[in-house]
Design an enzyme around this catalytic site. Structure first.
Site, PDB file in Angstrom:
ATOM      1  N   SER A 173       0.795  -1.309  -0.065  1.00 36.93           N
ATOM      2  CA  SER A 173      -0.169  -0.064  -0.033  1.00 36.93           C
ATOM      3  C   SER A 173       1.003   1.322  -0.025  1.00 36.93           C
ATOM      4  O   SER A 173       2.051   1.270  -0.683  1.00 36.93           O
ATOM      5  CB  SER A 173      -0.995  -0.108   1.070  1.00 36.93           C
ATOM      6  OG  SER A 173      -2.037   0.774   0.892  1.00 36.93           O
ATOM      7  N   ASP A 436      -8.470  -5.201  -6.318  1.00 40.01           N
ATOM      8  CA  ASP A 436      -7.789  -4.323  -5.435  1.00 40.01           C
ATOM      9  C   ASP A 436      -8.038  -2.841  -6.081  1.00 40.01           C
ATOM     10  O   ASP A 436      -7.625  -2.675  -7.206  1.00 40.01           O
ATOM     11  CB  ASP A 436      -6.483  -4.456  -5.182  1.00 40.01           C
ATOM     12  CG  ASP A 436      -5.895  -3.131  -4.238  1.00 40.01           C
ATOM     13  OD1 ASP A 436      -6.752  -2.447  -3.966  1.00 40.01           O
ATOM     14  OD2 ASP A 436      -4.829  -3.132  -4.104  1.00 40.01           O
ATOM     15  N   HIS A 460      -6.123  -6.004  -1.851  1.00 37.85           N
ATOM     16  CA  HIS A 460      -4.973  -5.164  -1.455  1.00 37.85           C
ATOM     17  C   HIS A 460      -4.083  -6.057  -0.609  1.00 37.85           C
ATOM     18  O   HIS A 460      -4.249  -6.571   0.304  1.00 37.85           O
ATOM     19  CB  HIS A 460      -5.466  -4.091  -0.623  1.00 37.85           C
ATOM     20  CG  HIS A 460      -4.931  -3.170  -0.490  1.00 37.85           C
ATOM     21  ND1 HIS A 460      -4.328  -2.181  -1.691  1.00 37.85           N
ATOM     22  CD2 HIS A 460      -4.555  -2.241   0.727  1.00 37.85           C
ATOM     23  CE1 HIS A 460      -3.761  -1.224  -1.216  1.00 37.85           C
ATOM     24  NE2 HIS A 460      -3.966  -0.874  -0.001  1.00 37.85           N
TER      25      HIS A 460
END
Ligand SMILES: *[C@@H]1O[C@H](CO)[C@@H](O)[C@H](O)[C@H]1NC(C)=O
Ligand SMILES: *[C@@H]1O[C@H](CO)[C@@H](O)[C@H](O)[C@H]1NC(C)=O
Ligand SMILES: *[C@@H]1O[C@H](CO)[C@@H](O)[C@H](O)[C@H]1NC(C)=O
Ligand SMILES: *[C@@H]1O[C@H](CO)[C@@H](O)[C@H](O)[C@H]1NC(C)=O
Ligand SMILES: *[C@@H]1O[C@H](CO)[C@@H](O)[C@H](O)[C@H]1NC(C)=O
Ligand SMILES: *[C@@H]1O[C@H](CO)[C@@H](O)[C@H](O)[C@H]1NC(C)=O
Ligand SMILES: *[C@@H]1O[C@H](CO)[C@@H](O)[C@H](O)[C@H]1NC(C)=O
Ligand SMILES: *[C@@H]1O[C@H](CO)[C@@H](O)[C@H](O)[C@H]1NC(C)=O
Length: 492
Positions: A173, A436, A460
C-alpha cells in the site's frame, strides 16, 4: 549497540495492522475493523520495542531537534553474510506480529535473512513532535520518511555490522510506494524493493477507485445484480432525501447516531459516502488472510452481494441497510460531518484521530490526493461525494491554506519528485491484485527495469499475508515469483 538502541520491554496490548490500507482512512476516519480483536499475546513471542534517534528535519542543517523512532528486530533466521530485510511502516501503528509471520518471514527463513521493521514518523509510537498541530505536521511527508529510512539503514548497518550485506525493502500500500521510492532515491542502500499494491501515481481526484469497486462487485456469485441493487438503493435514498420526513426515515433505517440534516450538503455527502464505504472497504480487503493480525476477514464481496441480491430481505433500500447493520456490528452509524471534522482537528497524541486519521488525511491534503470520489458515471453510488467535499475537508481540518490549488501543487510535486507511473528504477517488483481498487494507480506493465506481477482475484496486499490453503493458485505463484526475484538480486 546499547548506546543508540535502547529497548523497552513494552509489548503492545492492542495490535494494529501494519498494512492499514488507505481505504480505512478514507477521509480520515478509521472505520470499523481497524482495531481488530486483540491477539492472543501468548501465541507469539513478539520482539520488544527498540528506539532510534532521528533528526526532525533532514532537509535543514540548522535544525538540530531529534526524536525517537520505533523499530523491531528479529534475527532468528539470520546467518552471517545473509541479506537484511527491511519492512517499511506506513499510515498506522507498526504491528510487531509481522516480525513473526507473513510472507516475508517465509522468505527470510529460506534465505537466512535478518528482519527489521521501522515505524513511519508520526504514526504509532513514533512521535517526532509534542503534538500534531498543523505547524508540527509540516515534518510529516514521504520525503522525510524516506530520509529517516536512509539514515536508519546507514547507522544501523554500521552498528549491527550489516553495512556490506544486501538489503531488500518491503512494503504494501503506501509503504509499497515508499519501498519503490526508497530504491529510486537511495539505490546504494537497497539492492531491490518489493512494492506491493503500491499507488505510485499521485492523483487529486481518484474516481477510478469506485469503478474498480463496481467491477470487483460484479465478480460476485450474483453477478451484476449486486451493482443494480446498489444503484436502486441509491435512487431510493435520493427520493427520501427530498423532504424532511424522508430524512427521519433514513436516520431510522440506517440507525444513525444523530438526526440527518438534509439541508446540510456536507452531512448528506458524508452520509452517502459512509454507506458506500461499506463496499469500498470490503472489496479492498476481500479474503486477505489478515486474521493473524487481529482483523476479521469473514465478510467478503459475496457476503455483501448475497444480501443485496436477496429478495426475501425486502427492498433494495432495506438490503443496503442490512449491509450497513452487518458492518457496524449493532452500533449506531455516525454520519455527521461536523463531528468527523471535530475529531480530525484533535492534535493530541491521545486523541482517537492519532491512530492515523489526522496524519494520513494531512498527507492526502499535501502530497497525494487519492480522493475516492463519485466523479464518474461508471459506479453505482450516485454523484454524491465529489472532489469539492474532500477539498472542503482539508480546509476545515487544517486551515484555509490547504485549498485545491495547494493540494494540486503538492500532488504535482509528488509525481515530479518520484516519477509517478513513469518511475525509472531497477530491481523493483510491483505485485498487483485484480480486484484491488488501488491497482488503478499502480504499475501495470513489466519492463526491462522492473517486474509487475498480476494476481488474478486478489485484493489489497494479499501476497504479503501468510499463505492459506484456500489461496488462489495465482497468489501462490506470485509468492514464488517474488521469492525467485529476490534470490536473483541476491545472487547478482
Ligand atoms: C522471530 O520469528 C520466528 C519465526 O516466526 C519466531 O519463532 C521468533 O519467536 C521470532 N523472534 C522474535 C524475537 O520475535
Ligand atoms: C503543540 O506543540 C507545540 C510545540 O511543538 C507547542 O508550542 C504548542 O503549545 C502545542 N499545542 C497544544 C495545543 O498543546
Ligand atoms: C441543518 O443544516 C443547515 C445548513 O448547514 C443549517 O443552517 C441548520 O442549522 C442545520 N439544522 C440543524 C437542526 O442542525
Ligand atoms: C464474522 O466473525 C465474527 C467473529 O470473528 C462473528 O461474530 C460474525 O458473526 C461473523 N460474521 C459473519 C457474516 O459470518
Ligand atoms: C435470504 O435472506 C433470508 C432471510 O434473511 C435467508 O434465510 C436466506 O438464506 C437468504 N438467501 C440467500 C440466497 O442468501
Ligand atoms: C490557497 O492557499 C494559498 C496559500 O495560502 C493562497 O496563496 C492561495 O491564494 C489560495 N488559493 C485559493 C484559490 O484560495
Ligand atoms: C499540475 O500539473 C498539471 C498538469 O501538468 C497542470 O495543468 C497544473 O496547472 C498543475 N497545477 C498546479 C497547481 O501546479
Ligand atoms: C498488473 O500487472 C500485470 C503485469 O504482470 C498487467 O498485465 C496487468 O494489467 C496489471 N493489472 C492491473 C489491474 O493493473
Amino acid at each position: 549497540m546499547a548506546r543508540i538502541l535502547q529497548s523497552s520491554a513494552v509489548i503492545l496490548a492492542v495490535l494494529l495492522p501494519l498494512v492499514t490500507g488507505l481505504g480505512l482512512f478514507k477521509h480520515g476516519r478509521p472505520k470499523h475493523g481497524m482495531l481488530g480483536a486483540p491477539l492472543a499475546k501468548e501465541k507469539y513471542n513478539l520482539p520488544p520495542d527498540m528506539w532510534f534517534k532521528q533528526k526532525l528535519d533532514h532537509f535543514n542543517d540548522a535544525d538540530l531537534r531529534t526524536w525517537n523512532q520505533r523499530f523491531f528486530l528479529n534475527g532468528t533466521f539470520y546467518t552471517p553474510g545473509g541479506p537484511v530485510f527491511l519492512m517499511i511502516g506506513g499510515e498506522g501503528e507498526a504491528n510487531p506480529v509481522w516480525m513473526v509471520e507473513g510472507a516475508w518471514m517465509e522468505y527470510a527463513k529460506e534465505m537466512k535473512a535478518f528482519c527489521i521493521m521501522v515505524e513511519h514518523r508520526f504514526y504509532g509510537k513514533s512521535h517526532p513532535t509534542e503534538n500534531m498541530s498543523v505547524d508540527n505536521l509540516q515534518y510529516l511527508s514521504s520525503e522525510q520518511a524516506l530520509a529517516d529510512l536512509a539514515h536508519f539503514r546507514t547507522v544501523i548497518g554500521q552498528q549491527l555490522k550489516f553495512d556490506t550485506n544486501k538489503w531488500i525493502s518491503f512494503g504494501g500500500s503506501y509503504p509499497g510506494s515508499l519501498s519503490a521510492w526508497f530504491r529510486l532515491k537511495y539505490p546504494h542502500l537497497v539492492v531491490g524493493a518489493i512494492a506491493t499494491s503500491a499507488p505510485v501515481q499521485a492523483q487529486l481526484d481518484f474516481p477510478e477507485y469506485l469503478t474498480v469497486v463496481r467491477d470487483s462487485l460484479a465478480t460476485s456469485r450474483v453477478g451484476s445484480k449486486c451493482n443494480d441493487a446498489i444503484q436502486a438503493a441509491t435512487h431510493d435514498i435520493e427520493s427520501l432525501m427530498m423532504h424532511m420526513t424522508g430524512w427521519e426515515a433514513l436516520a431510522k433505517i440506517f440507525n444513525l447516531c444523530s438526526p440527518l440534516n438534509g439541508t446540510s450538503m456536507n452531512d448528506v455527502a458524508n452520509f452517502y459516502e459512509t454507506l458506500a464505504g461499506n463496499f469500498m472497504e470490503t472489496v479492498q480487503y476481500n479474503k486477505d488472510n489478515k486474521a493473524f493480525e487481529g482483523g476479521s476477514n469473514n465478510i467478503t464481496i459475496d457476503t455483501l452481494c448475497d444480501i443485496m441480491a436477496n429478495d426475501s430481505i425486502g427492498t433494495e433500500l432495506s438490503r443496503y441497510a442490512a449491509v450497513s447493520a452487518l458492518l457496524s456490528d449493532g452500533e449506531c452509524v455516525d454520519a455527521s460531518y461536523d463531528k468527523m471534522i471535530a475529531d480530525l482537528r484533535e492534535t493530541s497524541w491521545k486523541s482517537e484521530a492519532s491512530a492515523g486519521g489526522r496524519q494520513w488525511t494531512y498527507q492526502t491534503c499535501t502530497e497525494f490526493g487519492f480522493y475516492q470520489t463519485t466523479d464518474t458515471d461508471h459506479q453505482p453510488f450516485g454523484r454524491h461525494f465529489p472532489l469539492s467535499l474532500s477539498i472542503q475537508m482539508c480546509e476545515d481540518i487544517y486551515g484555509k491554506q490547504f485549498n485545491k490549488t495547494t493540494n494540486q501543487a503538492g500532488v504535482n510535486f509528488t509525481n515530479t519528485n518520484y516519477g509517478g507511473r513513469d518511475i525509472v528504477a531497477f530491481n523493483i517488483v510491483f505485485p498487483n491484485g485484480s480486484i484491488d481498487p488501488w491497482h488503478a494507480l499502480g504499475i501495470t506493465k513489466s519492463t526491462d527495469m522492473y517486474t509487475a506481477i498480476f494476481i488474478k482475484g486478489t485484493a489489497h496486499c494479499a501476497n504479503m499475508y501468510p499463505a492459506s490453503p484456500d489461496d488462489p493458485a495465482e497468489l501462490t505463484q506470485a509468492r514464488t515469483q517474488i521469492r525467485d526475484t529476490i534470490q536473483k538480486w541476491l545472487s547478482q
